[in-house]
Design an enzyme around this catalytic site. Structure first.
Site, PDB file in Angstrom:
ATOM      1  N   ASP A  12       0.878  -1.168   0.000  1.00  0.00           N
ATOM      2  CA  ASP A  12       0.000   0.000   0.000  1.00  0.00           C
ATOM      3  C   ASP A  12       0.914   1.215   0.000  1.00  0.00           C
ATOM      4  OD1 ASP A  12      -2.346  -1.487   0.121  1.00  0.00           O
ATOM      5  OD2 ASP A  12      -2.359  -1.523   2.307  1.00  0.00           O
ATOM      6  N   ASP A 131     -13.819  -3.730  -2.013  1.00  0.00           N
ATOM      7  CA  ASP A 131     -13.701  -3.520  -0.569  1.00  0.00           C
ATOM      8  C   ASP A 131     -15.076  -3.782   0.022  1.00  0.00           C
ATOM      9  OD1 ASP A 131     -11.039  -2.726  -0.822  1.00  0.00           O
ATOM     10  OD2 ASP A 131     -11.578  -0.625  -1.110  1.00  0.00           O
TER      11      ASP A 131
END
EC number: 4.3.2.10
Length: 256
Positions: A12, A131
């Protein structure tokens, strides 16, 4: 012969640094993305996923320069996502050295974009990132909803139905992150992982919640995922990729 299951470290990246948060918040620095990617390549990771977590929220394009640097030093498949909104964004990333491109928020606003991208570049390089957060209460049939903008905005979309729609439009793979589990280190949400994996014919990558090697194996054996993605356990030196592969093999999972 069973297909080998993949282990995918996830980077990330926020403003050019690898970070790791808990439930998409409370970010801590983990280092330079190119150095970290090279380490995983040397350890024998099957792939690397690079997500520019600032891109969609701030409206910034993914850092092509970092992708170019990474692709020049890493020789395993590289999936890149974050702020991918147009066919040109995908082309730029593929030209910079990405093997696959992950689409998240843009797919929700314009599902046909996924079909257009798959037609243009081939399903094999189009990943749709989902998500998901559990929205059903105790005693209700389990239900998970899609969130966008780095997990900040609810959409009202059912995660399983959405994943099926994305497969129908030409997505080659689903990257499924449980927002309830992200960074919590107590295992994947095996319910949503299994529900989506069993509903689709394309690979599902389980993400969100790995705290130990058993969790990786559970994602495959109980979640029916084709690949497992982890960040914290690798970035901060708790486990190495070879240790993860050895453990999974000991559980009877075919690994590369």
């Amino acid at each position: 012969m069973a297909l080998a299951k993949r282990i995918i470290p996830c980077l990330d990246v926020d403003n050019g640094r690898v970070v790791k948060g808990v439930k998409f918040e409370n970010i801590r620095d983990a280092g330079d993305p190119v150095e970290i990617a090279r380490r995983y390549d040397e350890q024998g990771a099957d792939e690397i996923t690079f997500l520019d977590i600032t891109a969609s929220v701030d409206g910034r394009d993914t850092t092509l320069h970092t992708v170019e640097r990474m692709a020049s030093q890493v020789f395993i498949p590289l999936t890149v996502g974050g702020g991918v909104r147009t066919v040109q964004d995908i082309r730029n990333l593929l030209n910079a050295g990405a093997d696959k491109v992950s689409i998240n928020t843009a797919a929700v606003f314009n599902p046909e974009f996924v079909g257009e991208a798959a037609d243009r570049f081939g399903s094999q390089c189009i990943v749709v990132a989902i998500d998901a957060k559990k929205v059903s209460g105790p005693g209700e049939a389990p239900r998970w909803e899609i969130f966008t903008h780095g997990g900040r905005k609810p959409t009202g979309l059912d995660a399983v139905e959405w994943a099926k729609k994305m497969e129908g439009l030409g997505a080659g793979e689903i990257l499924l992150t449980s927002m309830d589990q992200d960074g919590m280190k107590n295992g994947f949400d095996l319910g949503v992982t299994r529900a989506i994996s069993d509903a689709l014919g394309i690979p599902v990558i389980a993400s969100g919640g790995v705290g130990n090697l058993q969790h990786l194996a559970d994602g495959i054996l109980e979640g029916h995922a084709s690949a497992v993605l982890a960040a914290s356990i690798f970035h901060f030196g708790e486990y190495t990729v070879p240790e993860a592969k050895a453990y999974m093999a000991s559980r009877g999972i075919v690994v590369r």
